[in-house]
Design an enzyme around this catalytic site. Structure first.
Site, short mmCIF file in Angstrom:
data_model
loop_
_atom_site.label_atom_id
_atom_site.label_comp_id
_atom_site.label_asym_id
_atom_site.label_seq_id
_atom_site.Cartn_x
_atom_site.Cartn_y
_atom_site.Cartn_z
N CYS A 185 56.16 71.70 -34.60
CA CYS A 185 56.74 71.34 -33.53
C CYS A 185 58.44 71.39 -33.78
CB CYS A 185 56.51 69.98 -33.26
SG CYS A 185 54.83 69.58 -32.34
N GLY A 186 58.67 72.12 -34.65
CA GLY A 186 60.08 72.41 -34.81
C GLY A 186 60.74 71.71 -35.71
N ARG A 211 44.86 73.14 -44.07
CA ARG A 211 44.23 72.08 -44.46
C ARG A 211 42.91 71.85 -43.61
NH1 ARG A 211 46.66 68.23 -41.96
NH2 ARG A 211 48.24 69.40 -40.94
#
Length: 612
Positions: free
Chosen positions: A274-275, A82
């Protein structure tokens, strides 16, 4: 200018929707494609498109024994993520975009982009993709139509959305829809040889919130070109939610069942990488607990008739970061991918026609990397781009909850906010109440990742993990969250509890304190037990954290000191955080709700009292 009637297929539309027909004709006249094709979403269309993309060199067919009906793409090295600096919120009033968004006046942006679009599809096919975000059976189905000149986008949208002839039929002659226009910006002159990944160095991803339009130009990368995803489901939908009294959020949705058979639903907001996907597909390590997936990235939340907040996942596929996804971290994602029907982008290619990326065990002796170069374990560069992706149907997920298909969604019991911080933030903190929870979300911070282009490892505020996706002024967005808390007629017990988690805290040697992944089920267990009124917590200046013995750590290779540090609220670290939050809040001027300043003042007072 080419008259629209000369564009092949323009008069063969399988719909009589007057607004849609007029828009398609207008765009065909502007962009002058060789022909217009209405995407029908059929298996035959998928075969035709993927065959054409393989012939063009855009896709490589993977080994059908390893990854059936799956394909591999390499993008242009400049088109990999992005592009936040080229992403605009073109509200009529600049104040409505706020300090976290790029703004340009809508008329000016449309003038600029209209000239870019003029003739931009010459030599190419213009595809019309009717799609629906969320179940088409919903009381208020959320339709969109994307026009694109990228067959890669058509193939990917078939995975990521409900699309095609059945959606066009459901739209009838008068359904409202979000207008989503996309071009790679690479017209072809007669006889000109195409490249495998056409794109343009000039890029715009523009959103017009008042008119519910998206105009994207120059990029073929998923986040910029699959306009049902971040552009519609977050940026435009967040404005719809503000106007209509609901929330469009960058959140996973999971279903968790306790050993006693009690069912809870949790939504979780985490910045990219971040999981979030790993947590959505969690395999609990503690006996008797079961997790099922409803969504890994986006949640639309509305109040139900019972006054509770219900969430649906509007997506039909998973568009996940590949590196770090492996049998240890996310076995269910790997099982989903092994079922095939997927597109992999910017990972590495094995000699036997499979894919590979960092984290998938021992590297093979030879690969072809994401740039098309030979790669060996001795190579200096990584084989796969840090933001390489898999695009796969969510219906293939082996732990997909049946509730995923419910157009009314699932009632949310808890909302998690989580970022990547090596210090300061404890493993888990419970908010005192809804407004305190909004404060935790509004001050969420994380170290930046590769999912967006720019510097990596810098701590930045990422409110509700929505910083790149709020389609209006973030101060108004915080106010909307606070107002949503009043939607239960004063009965706050119906609202989800709010928690702030941080799996990434490190010790003095720089090692992660918490093992993470499947062990995160232990934190979810504590949250469920808090909801049930069974788990102990300790009050701290920043909220409630687990009591020393309240967290189930049986069988973990953690010392009591490790656990203490993971849960520690360091007053000095938090006092250092206060001026950073003050600076953050000041960005929003008088748009920031006063109750958030009051929360900050109360936190400062509690820290001062603790320090004495």
């Amino acid at each position: 200018m080419v008259a629209p009637a000369t564009v092949r297929g323009i008069d063969q539309a399988p719909t009589s929707h007057p607004k849609l027909l007029a828009w398609v004709r207008e765009i065909a006249e502007l962009t002058t494609p060789d022909r217009v094709v209405w995407a029908d979403g059929s298996d035959e269309e998928w075969r035709r498109l993927t065959d054409e993309l393989v012939e063009a060199g855009t896709l490589i067919r993977l080994n059908p024994e390893k990854k059936p009906n799956s394909f591999y793409a390499r993008t242009d090295p400049t088109d990999v993520a992005r592009v936040e600096e080229r992403t605009y919120i073109c509200s009529v009033d600049e104040a409505d975009a706020g300090p976290t968004n790029n703004w340009m006046a809508p008329a000016e942006m449309k003038r600029t982009m209209t000239e870019l679009y003029r003739g931009c599809m010459r030599g190419r096919t213009m595809y019309v993709i009717p799609f629906c975000m969320g179940p088409v059976e919903a009381e208020q189905p959320m339709f969109g139509v994307e026009i694109t000149d990228s067959p890669y986008v058509v193939a990917s949208m078939r995975i990521m959305t409900r699309m095609g002839a059945k959606i066009l039929e459901a739209m009838g002659d008068d359904a409202d829809f979000v207008h989503a226009l996309h071009s790679i910006g690479a017209p072809l002159a007669p006889g000109q040889q195409d490249v495998s990944w056409p794109c343009n160095e000039t890029k715009y991803i523009s959103h017009f919130p008042e008119t519910r339009e998206i105009w994207s130009y120059g990029s073929g990368y998923g986040g910029n070109s699959l306009l049902g995803k971040k552009c519609y489901s977050l940026r435009i939908a967040s404005v719809m939610g503000r106007d209509e009294g609901w929330l469009a959020e960058h959140m996973l949705i999971l279903k968790i069942t306790s050993p006693e058979g009690r069912v809870y639903h949790i939504a979780g907001a985490f910045p990219s990488a971040c999981g979030k996907t790993n947590l959505a597909m969690l395999e609990p390590t503690i006996p008797g607990w079961k997790v099922e997936t409803i969504g890994d990235d986006i949640a639309w939340m509305r109040f139900g008739p019972d006054g509770r907040l219900y969430a649906v996942n509007p997506e039909y596929g998973l568009f996940g970061v590949a590196p770090g996804t492996d049998w240890k971290t996310n076995a269910n994602a790997m099982r989903t991918l092994d079922r095939g029907n997927s597109i992999f982008t910017n990972v590495a290619l094995t000699d036997d026609g499979d894919i590979w990326w960092e984290g998938m065990g021992e590297p093979p002796a030879h690969l072809v990397d994401w740039k098309g170069n030979d790669w060996t374990p001795e190579s200096d560069d990584l084989s796969s781009h840090a933001n390489s992706r898999f695009c796969t149907p969510i219906t293939q997920c082996p732990i997909l909850a049946e509730d995923y298909y419910d157009p009314n969604g699932v009632p949310i019991d808890a909302i998690l906010f989580g970022g990547r911080r090596r210090d300061t933030i404890p493993l888990v903190t419970e908010a005192r109440d809804w407004v305190h929870g909004v404060y935790l979300g509004a001050t969420l911070s994380s170290e930046t990742t590769a999912a967006a282009s720019g510097a990596v490892g810098v701590v930045r505020r990422d409110p509700m993990a929505m910083l790149p996706f709020i389609g209006y002024n973030a101060g108004d967005y915080f106010r909307h969250w606070i107002e949503m808390g009043k939607g239960t007629d004063g009965d706050e017990s119906k609202l989800p509890r709010v928690y702030y988690v941080n799996w990434f805290r490190k010790d003095a040697e720089g090692s992660f304190l918490w093992p993470g992944f499947g062990e995160n089920s232990r934190v979810l267990k504590w949250i469920v037990e808090r909801i049930e009124g069974r788990a102990d917590a300790v009050e701290t200046p920043i909220g409630m954290v687990p009591a020393a013995d309240a967290l189930d750590v049986e069988g973990l290779d953690m010392t009591s000191e490790d656990i203490r540090i993971a849960l520690k609220v360091d007053v000095n670290e938090w006092r250092d955080e206060l001026p950073l939050v003050t600076e953050w809040f000041e960005k929003f001027g008088d748009k920031l709700p006063g109750v958030l300043w009051a929360e900050l003042d109360a936190l400062r007072a509690r820290l001062d009292a603790e320090a004495q």
